[in-house]
Design a protein around this motif. Structure first.
Motif, mmCIF file in Angstrom:
data_model
loop_
_atom_site.group_PDB
_atom_site.id
_atom_site.type_symbol
_atom_site.label_atom_id
_atom_site.label_comp_id
_atom_site.label_asym_id
_atom_site.label_seq_id
_atom_site.Cartn_x
_atom_site.Cartn_y
_atom_site.Cartn_z
ATOM 1 N N GLY A 1 49.692 -37.956 9.100
ATOM 2 C CA GLY A 1 50.491 -39.162 8.944
ATOM 3 C C GLY A 1 49.721 -40.420 9.307
ATOM 4 N N GLU A 2 50.219 -41.546 8.803
ATOM 5 C CA GLU A 2 49.612 -42.830 9.126
ATOM 6 C C GLU A 2 50.106 -43.290 10.497
ATOM 7 N N ILE A 3 49.179 -43.707 11.323
ATOM 8 C CA ILE A 3 49.545 -44.106 12.683
ATOM 9 C C ILE A 3 49.721 -45.622 12.753
ATOM 10 N N ASP A 4 50.605 -46.052 13.632
ATOM 11 C CA ASP A 4 50.855 -47.477 13.827
ATOM 12 C C ASP A 4 50.189 -48.022 15.076
ATOM 13 N N VAL A 5 50.117 -47.214 16.121
ATOM 14 C CA VAL A 5 49.580 -47.703 17.386
ATOM 15 C C VAL A 5 49.187 -46.513 18.253
ATOM 16 N N VAL A 6 48.187 -46.740 19.104
ATOM 17 C CA VAL A 6 47.758 -45.740 20.082
ATOM 18 C C VAL A 6 48.235 -46.183 21.459
ATOM 19 N N LEU A 7 48.780 -45.244 22.220
ATOM 20 C CA LEU A 7 49.145 -45.492 23.617
ATOM 21 C C LEU A 7 48.152 -44.722 24.482
ATOM 22 N N PRO A 8 47.069 -45.394 24.927
ATOM 23 C CA PRO A 8 46.057 -44.694 25.723
ATOM 24 C C PRO A 8 46.445 -44.675 27.201
ATOM 25 N N ILE A 9 46.894 -43.544 27.672
ATOM 26 C CA ILE A 9 47.271 -43.406 29.083
ATOM 27 C C ILE A 9 46.129 -42.689 29.809
ATOM 28 N N LEU A 10 45.000 -43.357 29.809
ATOM 29 C CA LEU A 10 43.770 -42.822 30.369
ATOM 30 C C LEU A 10 43.440 -43.566 31.655
ATOM 31 N N HIS A 11 42.965 -42.829 32.639
ATOM 32 C CA HIS A 11 42.582 -43.420 33.916
ATOM 33 C C HIS A 11 41.080 -43.247 34.123
ATOM 34 N N GLY A 12 40.461 -44.233 34.757
ATOM 35 C CA GLY A 12 39.064 -44.087 35.133
ATOM 36 C C GLY A 12 38.097 -44.436 34.016
ATOM 37 N N THR A 13 36.839 -44.021 34.225
ATOM 38 C CA THR A 13 35.782 -44.335 33.272
ATOM 39 C C THR A 13 36.054 -43.703 31.913
ATOM 40 N N HIS A 14 35.529 -44.349 30.882
ATOM 41 C CA HIS A 14 35.687 -43.922 29.492
ATOM 42 C C HIS A 14 37.154 -43.962 29.050
ATOM 43 N N GLY A 15 37.957 -44.782 29.707
ATOM 44 C CA GLY A 15 39.356 -44.862 29.305
ATOM 45 C C GLY A 15 40.045 -46.106 29.821
ATOM 46 N N GLU A 16 39.772 -46.431 31.090
ATOM 47 C CA GLU A 16 40.413 -47.585 31.726
ATOM 48 C C GLU A 16 39.415 -48.716 31.956
ATOM 49 N N ASP A 17 38.206 -48.546 31.440
ATOM 50 C CA ASP A 17 37.126 -49.489 31.733
ATOM 51 C C ASP A 17 36.734 -50.348 30.542
#
Length: 360
Positions: free
Chosen positions: A100-116
């Motif tokens: 499917g076609e995506i509208d938005v990403v919700l990145p619930i990532l903590h720390g390096t390579h995600g929150e930086d």
């Protein structure tokens, strides 16, 4: 109204992998399925993007066995700039399926390579909308040294500190030790670019300093040694809404027997700490806490959300400890608790974040 398709992205390569995965369990359970179709995407500890099960129970926070993303052999193909928004998955047999076609990403990532700022820059490059912090505020707040420099520049009080690099400490520790000696005791030693209190130690005697630095250096080659501030530990949640930046009612961390609010106390139900929201503060203190929270958010060019942690000293001074651009987001975490106390449910809070990402 047609549903929006949201990719819930979690896991990651940092030491906070399991907390991110546990957050996903809460989000998958609470997200409004009447408004959003959900595609769960996990990042393994090695950095592979995999299609995950839409199963909140699988990622429940369990102190006996922390959840994690396991490589199941699938691989995600993200949309490319200028093309369609189709999310594609390479299956284990090599076939490619459309999800499917995506509208938005919700990145619930903590720390390096995600929150930086790194994953944020990646999605900016792909021209894929995402919720939460942007590149600049994520990078600034991930590095506690530069976060303090920025806050000081706009007149927000922070705890005095010394920044120590492993190379300087190994080459000649004496001048570094002399600078640290000037701070006094107690001290907190923490990695400059880690979260969830991973690698943090409290130093009450200088004889403990070397061991504390080694613990922190295991997480990051740059470490902060800062003065232990005496005061109430206050946290306020900041949210970017359609009507502007809002501050929640503040919460308070009350240590009853634990030395500081460490990983076990935050996530594993450790004794010796109470999480109270709303905090019992005077009206004037409430206004000041919310004002400092919003000012700090704007100082770092905040987007989406942040939790601003500060100390309320006996003389009324507010000293900001740090900003978290993707704070702990499990249902029992302070950020959601503060918004629930302010009248916004966990599910509605998730919707607010998604909608802010879609508006961009």
């Amino acid at each position: 109204m047609d549903k929006q398709t949201v990719v819930v992205l979690f896991g990651g390569r940092s030491s906070e992998h399991s907390i991110s995965s546990a957050t996903a369990g809460g989000v998958l359970q609470a997200i409004d399925r009447g408004r959003y179709d959900v595609i769960p995407v996990g990042i393994t500890r090695e950095g592979a993007f995999v299609l995950e099960d839409d199963d909140a129970v699988k990622f429940a926070l369990d102190a006996e066995q922390l959840p994690e993303v396991v490589d199941n052999g699938t691989r995600i193909r993200w949309p490319e700039p200028g093309g369609d928004r189709m999310l594609r998955v390479v299956q284990t047999d090599g076939t490619v399926t459309d999800h499917g076609e995506i509208d938005v990403v919700l990145p619930i990532l903590h720390g390096t390579h995600g929150e930086d700022g790194t994953i944020q820059g990646y999605f900016d490059t792909l021209e894929v909308p995402y919720a939460g912090g942007g590149v600049l505020d994520s990078a600034l707040c991930m590095d506690k040294h530069f976060m303090k420099v920025v806050l000081q520049s706009v007149g927000i009080a922070v705890a005095p500190w010394v920044t120590v690099r492993r190379a300087d400490w190994v080459r000649d520790a004496a001048p570094v030790r002399a600078e640290i000696d000037k701070l006094g005791l107690p001290l907190f030693v923490k990695p400059a670019r880690a979260g969830s209190s991973v690698g943090v130690s409290k130093v009450t005697e200088l004889s403990e300093l070397d061991a504390a630095l080694e613990v922190a250096f295991a997480e990051d080659e740059k470490v902060l040694v800062e003065v232990g501030v005496t005061g109430r530990e206050i946290e306020v949640a900041i949210l970017e809404t359609r009507d502007g930046v809002r501050a929640s009612l503040p919460g308070e961390i009350v240590l009853t027997s634990r030395g500081f609010y460490d990983f076990e106390g935050k996530y594993l139900g450790g004794d010796g700490v109470d999480v109270i929201c709303p905090a019992d503060v005077a009206d004037s203190e409430l206004a000041a806490i919310q004002d400092v929270g919003v000012r700090a958010f704007r100082a770092v060019d905040g987007r989406g959300l942040a939790r601003v942690d500060m100390f309320l000293a006996a003389d009324g001074q507010l000293i900001v400890n740090e900003l978290n651009t993707m704070p702990g987001f499990t249902p029992i975490s302070m950020f959601p608790k503060c918004w629930v106390a302010s009248g916004l449910s966990y599910g509605d809070l998730i919707s607010e974040l998604i909608e802010a990402g879609l508006r961009r």
